[in-house]
Motif scaffolding. Structure first.
Motif, short mmCIF file in Angstrom:
data_model
loop_
_atom_site.label_atom_id
_atom_site.label_comp_id
_atom_site.label_asym_id
_atom_site.label_seq_id
_atom_site.Cartn_x
_atom_site.Cartn_y
_atom_site.Cartn_z
N ARG A 1 0.84 -1.22 0.00
CA ARG A 1 0.00 0.00 0.00
C ARG A 1 0.86 1.25 0.00
N LEU B 1 2.29 1.66 -3.45
CA LEU B 1 1.24 2.12 -4.35
C LEU B 1 0.96 3.60 -4.15
N LYS B 2 0.94 4.04 -2.90
CA LYS B 2 0.71 5.46 -2.61
C LYS B 2 1.83 6.30 -3.21
N LEU C 1 3.71 5.52 -5.75
CA LEU C 1 3.60 5.51 -7.21
C LEU C 1 2.50 6.45 -7.69
N ARG C 2 1.43 6.55 -6.94
CA ARG C 2 0.33 7.42 -7.35
C ARG C 2 0.65 8.90 -7.13
N GLU C 3 1.44 9.20 -6.10
CA GLU C 3 1.65 10.59 -5.71
C GLU C 3 2.84 11.25 -6.40
#
Length: 100
Positions: free
Chosen positions: A54, A57-58, A60-62
């Motif tokens: 998680r 993933l955070k 990578l998204r930010e």
């Protein structure tokens, strides 16, 4: 009187048999406790893995920093203005290389 004694003896034997060999026997309870501990450890490891995934993933998204880091380490990305220097990993190689 003899019938009551036989009935009590049979009841005692039945209770002992259930204690030693039944579904709720002492050995079965110990086995289930061991399985429970193993499953709790597996769950803790899975939670830790999930937490790391998680967080990644955070990241990578930010931002693109994580993408660039992955590209550098996994794909060997080198920017046009950078100079690539590769150092040996083991200390023995470094020590022998520095003595030359």
């Amino acid at each position: 009187m003899r019938f009551i004694a036989l009935l009590l003896a049979a009841g005692l034997i039945w209770v002992q048999a259930q204690l030693w060999f039944g579904q709720r026997s002492a050995a079965r309870v110990a086995e289930l406790q061991t399985q429970l501990q193993q499953q709790e450890q597996a769950n803790a490891q899975a939670r830790e893995t999930q937490t790391r995934a998680r967080a990644e993933l955070k990241d990578l998204r930010e931002g693109l920093e994580m993408v660039e880091e992955k590209a550098r380490f996994e794909l060997g990305l080198i920017k046009p203005d950078e100079i690539f220097v590769k150092l040996p990993l083991d200390p023995a190689s470094r020590a022998s290389g520095s003595k030359r």
